[in-house]
Enzyme design. Structure first.
Site, PDB file in Angstrom:
ATOM      1  N   PHE A   1       0.371  -1.303   0.107  1.00  0.00           N
ATOM      2  CA  PHE A   1       0.132   0.046  -0.034  1.00  0.00           C
ATOM      3  C   PHE A   1       0.787   1.135  -0.296  1.00  0.00           C
ATOM      4  O   PHE A   1       1.749   1.413   0.051  1.00  0.00           O
ATOM      5  CB  PHE A   1      -0.791   0.288   1.547  1.00  0.00           C
TER       6      PHE A   1
ATOM      7  N   ASP B   1       1.067  -5.446   8.410  1.00  0.00           N
ATOM      8  CA  ASP B   1       0.159  -5.112   7.577  1.00  0.00           C
ATOM      9  C   ASP B   1      -1.505  -5.433   7.935  1.00  0.00           C
ATOM     10  O   ASP B   1      -1.163  -6.627   6.557  1.00  0.00           O
ATOM     11  CB  ASP B   1       0.324  -3.783   6.828  1.00  0.00           C
TER      12      ASP B   1
ATOM     13  N   TYR C   1     -12.137   0.986  10.096  1.00  0.00           N
ATOM     14  CA  TYR C   1     -13.248   1.051   9.081  1.00  0.00           C
ATOM     15  C   TYR C   1     -13.184   0.580   8.251  1.00  0.00           C
ATOM     16  O   TYR C   1     -14.565   1.183   7.329  1.00  0.00           O
ATOM     17  CB  TYR C   1     -12.903   2.653   8.293  1.00  0.00           C
ATOM     18  N   LYS C   2     -12.563  -0.688   7.805  1.00  0.00           N
ATOM     19  CA  LYS C   2     -12.943  -1.338   7.189  1.00  0.00           C
ATOM     20  C   LYS C   2     -13.555  -2.494   7.559  1.00  0.00           C
ATOM     21  O   LYS C   2     -15.378  -2.112   7.196  1.00  0.00           O
ATOM     22  CB  LYS C   2     -11.893  -1.987   5.970  1.00  0.00           C
TER      23      LYS C   2
ATOM     24  N   ARG D   1     -12.085  -3.928  -8.273  1.00  0.00           N
ATOM     25  CA  ARG D   1     -12.195  -4.357  -7.307  1.00  0.00           C
ATOM     26  C   ARG D   1     -12.934  -4.708  -6.305  1.00  0.00           C
ATOM     27  O   ARG D   1     -13.970  -3.835  -6.218  1.00  0.00           O
ATOM     28  CB  ARG D   1     -10.879  -3.527  -6.040  1.00  0.00           C
TER      29      ARG D   1
END
Length: 406
Positions: free
Chosen positions: A129, A206, A231-232, A380
């Site tokens: 990322f 991560d 928050y995912k 995605r």
């Protein structure tokens, strides 16, 4: 039957057999959204979160500053322990909720390289990322270190042979993602961690794209450090605080670089010099976001009721449905699979390659189907197991097919 009808019929059978289906009713769902394929970026909120937030406002108004002594001061560790127990396989005292993912990554990367003096390299894969890569580059400049880039395919991730080759006696830290943000590749954490340890390096994982979707066993796998967002798949809401994991045995030697008062041994002593708290609390810096911790608590309650094995089983079924549709109903549309085909090597999202992906995603959004575009050429499909039905997936894929056909 048409291809779309066939896909819908299969989805209906899967929904009828889905033991987790009743949980969907607990989320706030916009009736104008036909298919939400972005749960791996921002999870849906819960209806009961309004009540939780109202209760916090009552406590804030009623107890005022007393709330810190009565409950809020220990919240970062208490909530961290729940995240650790329910989703990370972490014993108490090793997880704390604190800053953003970026700030926590910075703290732990800097602390890790300082804890391995004499080693002058950081290893990271070249498709990690952007935040992770950007931080590694800037910290390497700050500390006079060399970045060792691990080349990975855009539909995969790092493999053991690469770690054996690139992680050496010069490596201070290996930083990798448990689930790749682009491809959904699911790393073999235990094996890669062991190989890095064999070379004497520390390892930071991560877990942003896996926590709450893929069962994780940080203690059993021997992980040193981890950072994840909430928050995912933990549905903490926009900008919800992240968390950090530090292995208990490593905590005494770790010195994080942003030494704020909340991570001090005695914050209210107002001492002349910084003395770190003895445990995981030393990772904190400033005042934690009590408001920001509230929404994720409802998701943690839901995960406790459902169980991570069941969450993972449905996640595999949802992503498997996308892969099967690619081979069947979506064949001939120019789509390719840009994620691992083996479900044991795949996290909670699937990326489909298409030469016109960005325009397809834009057209899908106009029709209330919300996937993500990831350059270059990736559609995605992020599927949060507890808030997503198979019928929703079938409908959304049908709309994407229509958007490709124009």
């Amino acid at each position: 039957m048409t291809d779309r009808t066939t896909l819908a019929a299969r989805a209906a059978e899967l929904d009828a057999a889905d033991a987790l289906a009743p949980f969907r009713d607990e989320f706030v769902a916009d009736p104008g959204v036909r298919a939400y394929f972005d749960g791996n970026s921002l999870g849906r909120p819960f209806a009961v979160t309004k009540e939780r937030m109202a209760a916090l406002l009552d406590a804030w108004g009623g107890r005022l500053i007393r709330g810190w002594d009565e409950q809020w001061m220990v919240a970062p560790e208490q909530v961290g322990d729940r995240i650790g127990a329910l989703t990370l396989g972490a014993a108490p005292g090793q997880v704390v909720v604190g800053d953003s993912t970026t700030v926590l990554l910075y703290k732990l990367i800097r602390a890790a390289v300082a804890a391995r003096p004499g080693r002058d390299e950081i290893a990271i894969d070249d498709d990690d990322f952007p935040t992770d890569r950007f931080l590694v580059e800037s910290i390497a400049r700050e500390c006079g270190l060399t970045v060792r880039w691990i080349p990975v395919p855009r539909d995969g991730g790092p493999e053991p042979a690469q770690i054996q080759e690139l992680v050496t006696e010069r490596t201070a830290l290996l930083l990798l993602s448990h689930v790749s943000y682009r491809s959904g590749h699911l790393a073999d954490v235990e094996t890669l961690t062991r190989l890095a340890h064999d070379a004497g390096a520390l390892v930071l994982w991560d877990v942003c794209h896996s926590v709450g979707s893929v069962p994780t066993e940080l203690d059993r796998w021997g992980v040193d450090l981890a950072v994840g967002c909430t928050y995912k798949y933990l549905n903490g809401g926009p900008g919800a605080p992240a968390f950090a994991y530090v292995r208990a045995g490593l905590q005494p030697e770790l010195r994080q670089p942003i030494t704020g008062w909340m991570g001090a041994a005695d914050p209210f002593a107002m001492g002349e010099h910084y003395e770190p708290a003895p445990g995981i609390r030393r990772v904190l810096s400033g005042t934690p976001s009590i408001l920001g911790m509230q929404p994720m608590l409802d998701m943690l309650d839901l995960i406790e009721r459902a169980g991570m094995p069941a969450v993972r089983a449905k996640s595999v079924a949802l992503t498997g449905m996308v892969v099967d549709a690619l081979d069947g109903e979506l064949a001939g549309l120019g789509l390719t699979l840009a994620s691992p085909r083996d479900p044991s090597r795949r996290g909670g999202h699937v990326t489909l390659g298409h030469p016109d992906a960005q325009a397809v995603v834009a057209r899908a959004w106009q029709r209330d189907v919300l996937p993500d575009y990831r350059a270059p050429g990736g559609i995605r499909i992020g599927l949060s197991p507890l808030s997503t039905s198979f019928a929703e997936v079938a409908d959304g894929l049908g709309v994407i097919a229509e958007c490709i056909r124009g």
